[in-house]
Design an enzyme around this catalytic site. Structure first.
Site, PDB file in Angstrom:
ATOM      1  N   GLY A   1       1.037  -1.232   0.123  1.00 31.97           N
ATOM      2  CA  GLY A   1       0.111  -0.209   0.025  1.00 31.97           C
ATOM      3  C   GLY A   1       0.747   1.258  -0.089  1.00 31.97           C
ATOM      4  O   GLY A   1       0.386   2.208   0.333  1.00 31.97           O
TER       5      GLY A   1
ATOM      6  N   GLY B   1      -1.363   7.602   0.692  1.00 26.89           N
ATOM      7  CA  GLY B   1      -1.644   7.744   1.998  1.00 26.89           C
ATOM      8  C   GLY B   1      -0.464   7.407   3.052  1.00 26.89           C
ATOM      9  O   GLY B   1       0.572   7.709   2.809  1.00 26.89           O
TER      10      GLY B   1
ATOM     11  N   GLY C   1       0.997   4.289   3.564  1.00 29.82           N
ATOM     12  CA  GLY C   1       2.024   3.530   3.138  1.00 29.82           C
ATOM     13  C   GLY C   1       2.947   4.481   2.541  1.00 29.82           C
ATOM     14  O   GLY C   1       4.249   4.423   2.600  1.00 29.82           O
TER      15      GLY C   1
ATOM     16  N   SER D   1      -6.540  -0.241  12.468  1.00 31.89           N
ATOM     17  CA  SER D   1      -7.377   1.096  12.796  1.00 31.89           C
ATOM     18  C   SER D   1      -8.164   0.892  14.012  1.00 31.89           C
ATOM     19  O   SER D   1      -8.738  -0.056  14.532  1.00 31.89           O
ATOM     20  CB  SER D   1      -8.565   1.040  11.606  1.00 31.89           C
TER      21      SER D   1
ATOM     22  N   TYR E   1     -15.631  -3.249   7.270  1.00 29.11           N
ATOM     23  CA  TYR E   1     -14.082  -2.523   7.583  1.00 29.11           C
ATOM     24  C   TYR E   1     -13.764  -2.998   8.941  1.00 29.11           C
ATOM     25  O   TYR E   1     -12.467  -3.579   9.122  1.00 29.11           O
ATOM     26  CB  TYR E   1     -14.245  -1.140   7.458  1.00 29.11           C
TER      27      TYR E   1
HETATM   28  N1  LIG Z   1      -6.477   7.304   6.660  1.00 29.06           N
HETATM   29  C1  LIG Z   1      -6.595   6.999   7.923  1.00 29.06           C
HETATM   30  O1  LIG Z   1      -7.111   7.983   8.364  1.00 29.06           O
HETATM   31  C2  LIG Z   1      -6.807   5.642   8.344  1.00 29.06           C
HETATM   32  C3  LIG Z   1      -7.130   5.416   9.585  1.00 29.06           C
HETATM   33  C4  LIG Z   1      -7.226   4.011  10.186  1.00 29.06           C
HETATM   34  C5  LIG Z   1      -6.600   3.134   9.393  1.00 29.06           C
HETATM   35  N2  LIG Z   1      -6.002   3.323   8.164  1.00 29.06           N
HETATM   36  C6  LIG Z   1      -5.446   2.114   7.347  1.00 29.06           C
HETATM   37  O2  LIG Z   1      -4.320   2.738   6.688  1.00 29.06           O
HETATM   38  C7  LIG Z   1      -3.893   1.844   5.581  1.00 29.06           C
HETATM   39  C8  LIG Z   1      -3.895   2.690   4.310  1.00 29.06           C
HETATM   40  O3  LIG Z   1      -4.872   3.381   3.924  1.00 29.06           O
HETATM   41  P1  LIG Z   1      -4.811   5.114   3.660  1.00 29.06           P
HETATM   42  O4  LIG Z   1      -5.591   5.557   4.373  1.00 29.06           O
HETATM   43  O5  LIG Z   1      -3.247   5.415   3.497  1.00 29.06           O
HETATM   44  O6  LIG Z   1      -5.587   4.848   2.158  1.00 29.06           O
HETATM   45  P2  LIG Z   1      -5.304   5.128   0.755  1.00 29.06           P
HETATM   46  O7  LIG Z   1      -4.500   6.314   0.605  1.00 29.06           O
HETATM   47  O8  LIG Z   1      -6.324   4.815  -0.014  1.00 29.06           O
HETATM   48  O9  LIG Z   1      -4.083   3.946   0.503  1.00 29.06           O
HETATM   49  C9  LIG Z   1      -4.372   2.432   0.309  1.00 29.06           C
HETATM   50  C10 LIG Z   1      -3.324   1.646  -0.167  1.00 29.06           C
HETATM   51  O10 LIG Z   1      -3.581   0.455  -0.477  1.00 29.06           O
HETATM   52  C11 LIG Z   1      -3.453   0.241  -1.804  1.00 29.06           C
HETATM   53  N3  LIG Z   1      -4.534  -0.720  -2.059  1.00 29.06           N
HETATM   54  C12 LIG Z   1      -6.014  -0.807  -1.989  1.00 29.06           C
HETATM   55  N4  LIG Z   1      -6.479  -1.846  -2.691  1.00 29.06           N
HETATM   56  C13 LIG Z   1      -5.727  -2.672  -3.060  1.00 29.06           C
HETATM   57  C14 LIG Z   1      -5.452  -3.852  -3.529  1.00 29.06           C
HETATM   58  N5  LIG Z   1      -6.490  -4.474  -3.904  1.00 29.06           N
HETATM   59  N6  LIG Z   1      -4.319  -4.470  -3.851  1.00 29.06           N
HETATM   60  C15 LIG Z   1      -3.061  -3.804  -3.669  1.00 29.06           C
HETATM   61  N7  LIG Z   1      -2.986  -2.597  -2.782  1.00 29.06           N
HETATM   62  C16 LIG Z   1      -4.278  -1.987  -2.567  1.00 29.06           C
HETATM   63  C17 LIG Z   1      -3.663   1.402  -2.417  1.00 29.06           C
HETATM   64  O11 LIG Z   1      -3.249   1.199  -3.705  1.00 29.06           O
HETATM   65  P3  LIG Z   1      -3.668   2.322  -5.061  1.00 29.06           P
HETATM   66  O12 LIG Z   1      -2.425   3.609  -4.660  1.00 29.06           O
HETATM   67  O13 LIG Z   1      -3.262   1.701  -6.131  1.00 29.06           O
HETATM   68  O14 LIG Z   1      -4.979   2.594  -4.973  1.00 29.06           O
HETATM   69  C18 LIG Z   1      -2.696   2.418  -1.622  1.00 29.06           C
HETATM   70  O15 LIG Z   1      -1.445   2.022  -1.784  1.00 29.06           O
HETATM   71  C19 LIG Z   1      -5.548   0.960   5.582  1.00 29.06           C
HETATM   72  O16 LIG Z   1      -5.153  -0.320   6.185  1.00 29.06           O
HETATM   73  C20 LIG Z   1      -6.346   1.506   6.322  1.00 29.06           C
HETATM   74  O17 LIG Z   1      -7.550   0.627   6.715  1.00 29.06           O
HETATM   75  C21 LIG Z   1      -6.308   4.400   7.398  1.00 29.06           C
END
Ligand SMILES: NC(=O)c1ccc[n+]([C@@H]2O[C@H](COP(=O)([O-])OP(=O)(O)OC[C@H]3O[C@@H](n4cnc5c(N)ncnc54)[C@H](OP(=O)(O)O)[C@@H]3O)[C@@H](O)[C@H]2O)c1
Length: 309
Positions: free
Chosen positions: A36, A40, A42, A164, A190
């Site tokens: 990921g 975001g 990652g 999360s 989720y």
């Molecule tokens: N943002 C928050 O406030 C928050 C809060 C709690 C937990 N989280 C956790 O943080 C983690 C990252 O989320 P984020 O907030 O950074 O969201 P994000 O910006 O949407 O990033 C998600 C990442 O996961 C990848 N991804 C999604 N579906 C995938 C698939 N089928 N195969 C491979 N890669 C895939 C995306 O790839 P693409 O770039 O190709 O789309 C992107 O690199 C998640 O586990 C989420 O649950 C986030």
């Protein structure tokens, strides 16, 4: 006036505002595999790790996007950045990614499972799994399992599950992991995926005891990323006009992941949940070890791994 003490399970409200811990330890020479990493949390993590000197291996589904990030990192830091493709909704992709990692990297010092999504509707993967459960839990479970021996050989090594506070929504039903019998609700789907990941994190931690490999889960802050952007126009309007206004810069997530990956004081800390960098008690339903053993067995079955003897 004395401040009222929050019950343990509501400490996350306080921890959102807390001063977070940081470290400036060098990660030079450390191989860090990050899923990921194209967006975001990652992405913030790989940028921070690269600044700390780590060699980065991006595991992602969109190589074009990863290539642009690689170019950007290489223009700023003298580190290695490699890219491995895998769509986490396809478990065979995860197996192939693990094979490549095992072939090309004699050591893996840190594994960060950050790929994830939130969906308001139920969809299924080519293998027939509910997509959020597969991407958020089954795929990182499989990847971690397949890399365990390499991590052990590389000890001291660390695994970080980007989990999360959403695990508090619950939703995990062992009789309906694919949401075939219940009405699907995005936050519960989720929540279920995150509870499954937490329960299996404690199982991994037990199995890794005394191996020199630690595994911890974390909430990466409430940060403005692309999560949720895959949903319909109404949800996106709400996300962009209401939710995003309250969210922080994911740079704090990168800093927290870096801390958990590098801080010397965490060298032997395993099986814990952190709100960013603060050790926090997860919801009671995510601490049910009996259920955890069952989720472990089901995850082994669903990912095609051989069940425990
Ligand atoms: N943002 C928050 O406030 C928050 C809060 C709690 C937990 N989280 C956790 O943080 C983690 C990252 O989320 P984020 O907030 O950074 O969201 P994000 O910006 O949407 O990033 C998600 C990442 O996961 C990848 N991804 C999604 N579906 C995938 C698939 N089928 N195969 C491979 N890669 C895939 C995306 O790839 P693409 O770039 O190709 O789309 C992107 O690199 C998640 O586990 C989420 O649950 C986030």
């Amino acid at each position: 006036m004395t401040k009222r003490k929050l019950p343990e399970e509501l400490k996350f409200i306080e921890n959102r505002q807390a001063v977070q811990k940081t470290t400036t330890v060098s990660m030079a020479g450390k191989v860090c595999v990050v899923s990921g990493s194209t967006s975001g949390v990652g992405l913030a993590a790989v940028k921070r790790l690269a600044r700390g000197g780590a060699q980065i291996v991006m595991v992602c589904r969109n190589p074009g996007k990863a290539e642009a990030i690689r170019t950007e990192i290489l223009s700023q830091h003298h580190v290695g950045v490699d890219i491995i493709s895998a769509d986490f909704s396809v478990l065979d992709d995860v197996r192939k990614a693990a094979d490549l990692l095992l072939k090309d990297y004699p050591r893996i010092d840190v594994l960060i499972n950050s790929a994830g999504l939130h969906s308001t509707t139920r969809t299924t993967t080519p293998d027939g799994f509910e997509t959020v459960f597969c991407v958020n839990h089954l795929a990182p479970f499989l990847l971690t399992y397949l890399l365990i021996d390499r991590l052990k050989q590389s000890a001291p090594a660390r695994i970080i599950q980007v989990n999360s506070e959403g695990h508090r929504f619950g939703g995990l039903d062992l009789n309906d992991l694919n949401w075939e019998r219940r009405h699907y609700m995005g936050i519960r789907g989720y929540g279920a995926s995150k509870v499954a990941q937490l329960l299996t994190t404690w199982e991994f931690a037990d199995r890794l005891k005394d191996s020199g490999v630690t595994i911890n889960a974390m909430h990466p802050g409430d940060v403005k990323t692309n999560i949720g952007n895959n949903n319909g126009p109404l949800y996106r309007w709400y996300l962009h006009h209401i939710i995003w206004r309250t969210l922080k810069d994911p740079v704090i997530s990168g800093e927290a992941v870096f801390y958990l990956a590098a801080a010397p004081e965490l060298a032997e800390v395993s099986g814990r949940f952190f709100h960013l960098t603060i050790d926090e008690k997860p919801a009671a339903h995510a601490l049910d070890r009996e259920k955890g053993r069952k989720v472990w067995d089901r995850s082994m079955e669903m990912t095609g791994l051989i069940p425990d003897p």
